[in-house]
Design an enzyme around this catalytic site. Structure first.
Site, short mmCIF file in Angstrom:
data_model
loop_
_atom_site.label_atom_id
_atom_site.label_comp_id
_atom_site.label_asym_id
_atom_site.label_seq_id
_atom_site.Cartn_x
_atom_site.Cartn_y
_atom_site.Cartn_z
N CYS A 13 43.96 35.08 35.33
CA CYS A 13 42.67 35.44 35.56
C CYS A 13 41.41 34.48 35.36
CB CYS A 13 42.30 36.47 34.37
SG CYS A 13 43.82 37.61 34.04
N GLY A 40 41.40 37.28 40.14
CA GLY A 40 41.88 38.44 39.60
C GLY A 40 41.19 39.65 40.41
N ASN A 114 42.53 34.09 29.87
CA ASN A 114 43.47 33.72 31.13
C ASN A 114 44.51 32.87 30.48
OD1 ASN A 114 42.87 31.06 33.56
ND2 ASN A 114 44.35 32.75 33.48
N GLY A 115 45.70 33.34 30.85
CA GLY A 115 46.85 32.69 30.46
C GLY A 115 48.02 33.64 29.87
N TYR A 257 47.66 25.96 44.85
CA TYR A 257 47.33 27.06 45.39
C TYR A 257 46.31 28.17 44.91
CZ TYR A 257 47.57 32.37 46.15
OH TYR A 257 47.40 33.45 46.53
N SER A 298 45.98 29.26 52.93
CA SER A 298 46.34 28.46 51.91
C SER A 298 46.87 27.17 52.06
CB SER A 298 47.38 29.31 51.07
OG SER A 298 48.31 29.79 51.93
N ASP A 366 51.16 25.91 51.49
CA ASP A 366 51.30 25.36 50.07
C ASP A 366 52.53 25.48 49.45
OD1 ASP A 366 50.44 28.08 49.94
OD2 ASP A 366 50.25 27.56 47.90
#
Ligand code: AMP
Length: 491
Positions: A13, A40, A114-115, A257, A298, A366
């Site tokens: 996120c 996100g 985030n994580g 990415y 990408s 990528d």
């Protein structure tokens, strides 16, 4: 074992936090979330505090849809945090929208995460055993409740340190405790977090592009294991190195990415890293062709680095756009069925005949995850008259899932999980296929292999994950040791 088995949906996120001198925080937070929208798209939210009470608003969808007229005006106060939540297939769920906020005996708390923790179940069971009920299955609520309980002592720094001693995994957090905003990065620094200075205050954000959007200056990355406390009214900040580890576990895929190319992460401009990876790709597996073309968007920076290195070496190759992207088609990667994903790739990308017809083409992207994009695009290029198609990929084969917050599909879905590169070449039906080596990634990022999280390309993780192997001696917190300090606590 799938990522979903761990702790519910994985979360990759965008987080932000600001403290300003007099000005309301809601609008700058809103703009920062726009800058982090790529991290996100499922939901967005903001929590602010005006010195007396906490205000919050969360909504589903893109930032522009999650807030209606008047919502920002209702969010009062000069400090706050925000969150943009990543969608995972089948997990569109308003109960998971963040920031997560909770009121408790000694104040209010808001959390943007985030994580992904890897010991959520253990910590949750421990808290539940002490009589607490949870409202979601997410790991953020686990962090919030542990922190709220530790805060009953009143000392924020000590409370955060205790929570860091209980949770294990990947977390970049912005937290609001009453009217104090803090930023915290896990001891391995898995997900990015940086700090910037504004004309009238300070900002914490997942990526520096958010600081640029607010006309601020990037000061530096938050260090792994470091807590940054923004002073009220944007007057300054203090930092505390709460935990130090010998090695970091920066996610290399952020550079490959996920992050915006215009962001600086852990000291490197992502665009230049991608171009560098493209140059290495030419050095390792360059092949003569008439034209080099990116998979938009990408593969673009990789393809430009690759083509430049090829031209430096005297190759007679043109760099051109051969695929046009329909920018109104949403993300194909997270569509639930293979059929829909294939249809969506066709909707999204269409070949430009003049750059393809009668030419030998090197197509650059990528990464390959399930193989849907490359299989479809190769077919399109062949139909458009390409004489030969070579595919070059700016990352190593993705062989294992990500448990640290990037939606990578399960092992069964990953095309490289148990096939050789030759098998994959055969499946996507190209004339040649090469990936970049892990060493080239580490060298381009300027990091030792041991300081990167390479779990998805080696199958060995920097964290202790049930059913998986680890690539290091992990420093695991002790569950139930509420007063224990981290092994390397720096008082
Ligand atoms: P696939 O089509 O499944 O092989 O996925 C590869 C394509 O999706 C590439 O074009 C990547 O740029 C993109 N991609 C890679 N990883 C992710 C991710 N975690 N979420 C969304 N897209 C991704």
């Amino acid at each position: 074992m799938t990522a979903g088995r761990l702790n519910g949906p994985t979360e990759k996120c965008g987080v932000v936090g600001v403290s300003l001198d007099g000005r309301d925080a809601a609008r700058p937070l809103y703009y920062a979330l726009y800058a982090l929208q790529h991290r996100g798209q499922e939901s967005a939210g903001i929590v602010t505090h005006d010195g007396f009470q906490q205000y919050d608003h969360v909504g589903m969808g893109l930032v522009g849809d999650a807030f209606g007229p008047g919502d920002l005006e209702d969010l009062r106060g000069s400090c706050g945090i925000g969150h943009a939540r990543y969608p995972t297939a089948g997990s569109v769920d308003s109960a998971c929208a963040q920031p997560f906020s909770v009121s408790f005996k000694s104040g209010s708390l808001g959390l943007s995460h985030n994580g992904n923790l890897v010991n959520t179940d253990e910590v949750r069971a421990d808290i539940e055993a002490q009589g607490h009920a949870f409202t979601s299955d997410g790991d953020t609520e686990v962090i919030a409740h542990d922190l709220a309980r530790n805060l009953l002592d009143g000392d924020l720094i000590r409370a955060v340190r205790r929570t860091m001693n209980r949770v294990h995994g990947s977390y970049a957090l912005t937290i609001m405790h009453d009217d104090t905003v803090v930023g915290l990065r896990d001891p391995e620094g898995n997900r990015p977090l940086c700090i910037g200075e504004l004309e009238d205050g300070y900002v914490l954000a997942s990526e520096s592009a958010a600081i640029d959007t607010l006309d601020g200056d990037l000061l530096r990355d938050v260090r792994p294991g470091e807590l940054v406390v923004l002073e009220p009214d944007g007057q300054g900040f203090e930092t505390y190195q709460l935990v130090e580890r010998e090695n970091t576990a920066h996610c290399f895929f952020e550079h490959v990415y996920f992050a915006r190319p215009d962001s600086v992460i852990d000291g490197s401009l992502v665009y230049e890293v991608r171009r560098g990876l493209g140059r290495k790709l030419w050095e390792e597996s360059g092949i003569d062709s008439d034209v080099v073309m990116p998979v938009p968007d990408s593969g673009r920076a990789f393809a430009s680095g690759y083509a430049e290195a090829a031209q430096d070496d005297g190759a007679d190759v043109e760099f051109a756009e051969g695929l046009m992207k329909n920018r109104y088609v949403g993300r194909t990667f997270i569509m639930p069925t293979q059929d829909e994903r294939e249809r969506a790739v066709r909707l999204k990308l269409n070949p430009i005949r003049s750059t393809v017809e009668g030419k030998t083409v090197t197509l650059i992207d990528d990464s390959i995850v399930r193989g849907t994009t490359s299989t479809q695009l190769v077919e399109l290029l062949q139909e458009a008259g390409a004489k030969a198609v070579h595919v070059r990929i700016g990352a190593p084969p993705i062989v294992a899932p990500c448990y640290m917050g990037i939606n990578m599909a399960s092992r069964e879905e990953l095309i490289a999980a148990d096939g050789s590169v030759e098998d994959i070449r055969d499946t996507i039906d190209v004339d040649s296929l090469s990936y970049l080596s892990i060493d080239a990634v580490a060298e381009t990022l300027g990091e030792h292999r041991q300081d990167l999280c390479l779990g998805c390309v080696t199958g060995e993780y920097p964290y202790d994950i049930e059913g998986e192997t680890t690539d290091r001696e992990v420093n695991r917190p002790v569950i139930g040791d509420r007063d224990g300090e981290p092994a390397h606590a720096d008082d």
